[in-house]
Design a protein around this motif. Structure first.
Motif, PDB file in Angstrom:
ATOM      1  N   ASP A  86       0.829  -1.213   0.000  1.00  0.00           N
ATOM      2  CA  ASP A  86       0.000   0.000   0.000  1.00  0.00           C
ATOM      3  C   ASP A  86       0.862   1.260   0.000  1.00  0.00           C
ATOM      4  N   ARG A  87       1.951   1.236   0.762  1.00  0.00           N
ATOM      5  CA  ARG A  87       2.855   2.388   0.795  1.00  0.00           C
ATOM      6  C   ARG A  87       3.456   2.651  -0.583  1.00  0.00           C
ATOM      7  N   LEU A  88       3.831   1.574  -1.291  1.00  0.00           N
ATOM      8  CA  LEU A  88       4.385   1.741  -2.633  1.00  0.00           C
ATOM      9  C   LEU A  88       3.378   2.408  -3.559  1.00  0.00           C
ATOM     10  N   TYR A  89       2.146   1.877  -3.604  1.00  0.00           N
ATOM     11  CA  TYR A  89       1.147   2.382  -4.543  1.00  0.00           C
ATOM     12  C   TYR A  89       0.568   3.737  -4.166  1.00  0.00           C
ATOM     13  N   LEU A  90       0.442   4.008  -2.884  1.00  0.00           N
ATOM     14  CA  LEU A  90      -0.236   5.232  -2.457  1.00  0.00           C
ATOM     15  C   LEU A  90       0.698   6.379  -2.081  1.00  0.00           C
ATOM     16  N   VAL A  91       1.964   6.071  -1.776  1.00  0.00           N
ATOM     17  CA  VAL A  91       2.870   7.123  -1.341  1.00  0.00           C
ATOM     18  C   VAL A  91       4.133   7.174  -2.204  1.00  0.00           C
ATOM     19  N   GLU A  92       4.900   6.092  -2.201  1.00  0.00           N
ATOM     20  CA  GLU A  92       6.222   6.111  -2.831  1.00  0.00           C
ATOM     21  C   GLU A  92       6.159   6.283  -4.350  1.00  0.00           C
ATOM     22  N   HIS A  93       5.387   5.451  -5.024  1.00  0.00           N
ATOM     23  CA  HIS A  93       5.303   5.505  -6.491  1.00  0.00           C
ATOM     24  C   HIS A  93       4.832   6.885  -6.978  1.00  0.00           C
ATOM     25  N   PRO A  94       3.727   7.397  -6.449  1.00  0.00           N
ATOM     26  CA  PRO A  94       3.297   8.725  -6.922  1.00  0.00           C
ATOM     27  C   PRO A  94       4.287   9.841  -6.583  1.00  0.00           C
ATOM     28  N   LEU A  95       4.789   9.859  -5.369  1.00  0.00           N
ATOM     29  CA  LEU A  95       5.667  10.946  -4.944  1.00  0.00           C
ATOM     30  C   LEU A  95       6.983  10.948  -5.722  1.00  0.00           C
ATOM     31  N   ILE A  96       7.626   9.816  -5.824  1.00  0.00           N
ATOM     32  CA  ILE A  96       8.913   9.740  -6.522  1.00  0.00           C
ATOM     33  C   ILE A  96       8.732  10.035  -8.007  1.00  0.00           C
ATOM     34  N   ASN A  97       7.656   9.557  -8.613  1.00  0.00           N
ATOM     35  CA  ASN A  97       7.439   9.809 -10.038  1.00  0.00           C
ATOM     36  C   ASN A  97       7.078  11.264 -10.311  1.00  0.00           C
ATOM     37  N   ILE A  98       6.399  11.911  -9.406  1.00  0.00           N
ATOM     38  CA  ILE A  98       6.140  13.350  -9.554  1.00  0.00           C
ATOM     39  C   ILE A  98       7.468  14.105  -9.486  1.00  0.00           C
ATOM     40  N   ILE A  99       8.329  13.725  -8.556  1.00  0.00           N
ATOM     41  CA  ILE A  99       9.647  14.356  -8.456  1.00  0.00           C
ATOM     42  C   ILE A  99      10.431  14.136  -9.749  1.00  0.00           C
ATOM     43  N   ALA A 100      10.364  12.923 -10.305  1.00  0.00           N
ATOM     44  CA  ALA A 100      11.075  12.618 -11.557  1.00  0.00           C
ATOM     45  C   ALA A 100      10.568  13.500 -12.702  1.00  0.00           C
ATOM     46  N   ILE A 101       9.269  13.677 -12.788  1.00  0.00           N
ATOM     47  CA  ILE A 101       8.704  14.495 -13.863  1.00  0.00           C
ATOM     48  C   ILE A 101       9.042  15.975 -13.652  1.00  0.00           C
ATOM     49  N   VAL A 102       9.109  16.403 -12.422  1.00  0.00           N
ATOM     50  CA  VAL A 102       9.561  17.773 -12.139  1.00  0.00           C
ATOM     51  C   VAL A 102      11.004  17.946 -12.614  1.00  0.00           C
ATOM     52  N   LEU A 103      11.849  16.945 -12.369  1.00  0.00           N
ATOM     53  CA  LEU A 103      13.244  17.010 -12.832  1.00  0.00           C
ATOM     54  C   LEU A 103      13.334  17.061 -14.354  1.00  0.00           C
TER      55      LEU A 103
END
Length: 146
Positions: A86-103
């Motif tokens: 649940d942490r991967l799907y609801l927190v880590e995956h979205p947050l890290i991928n948003i950071i990647a797209i910002v980069l």
């Protein structure tokens, strides 16, 4: 709707990774070869930006229509953080991928302001490569490749 968006998000991810790898390799090869920045290089960087932003929009839709989203109100953040899936799907995956797209967005914007080809390729190489590593780190590989 959930299944359709999930399938689209999963298959679009292949395109994002392919174009991002292409952009990183292209910029590193041309940086190492001291090549001139051309219109083709601009298009590759732009296409990587566009497909990653489309993936972000698909991800936002998927996030909010996902059955997992109700876990926030049912279980609370504490329980979500205790469960690694649940942490991967609801927190880590979205947050890290948003950071990647910002980069990617920052790298694209910064490279346009550079005047020298070497500086353009270096900017794209650094920002896009970091974004690629972040993407690869948070892909749910066990379900994505199944």
């Amino acid at each position: 709707m959930y299944n359709m968006v999930k399938i689209l998000h999963s298959y679009w991810a292949y395109l994002v990774l392919l174009i991002l790898v292409l952009a990183v390799i292209n910029s590193i090869v041309k940086l190492a070869g001291k090549k001139e920045y051309e219109a083709k290089d601009f298009r590759i960087a732009l296409f990587a930006l566009i497909v990653s932003h489309i993936q972000l929009l698909l991800g936002f839709i998927l996030y909010f229509v996902s059955p997992r989203f109700s876990l926030f109100s049912e279980s609370g953040m504490g329980e979500i953080m205790k469960n690694s899936v649940d942490r991967l799907y609801l927190v880590e995956h979205p947050l890290i991928n948003i950071i990647a797209i910002v980069l990617i967005t920052i790298g694209y914007s910064k490279h346009k302001k550079k005047l020298l080809s070497n500086a353009k390729f270096k900017t794209i190489s650094v920002f896009y490569a970091i974004a690629l590593v972040l993407f690869l780190s948070r892909i749910p590989w066990n379900t994505w490749l199944a």
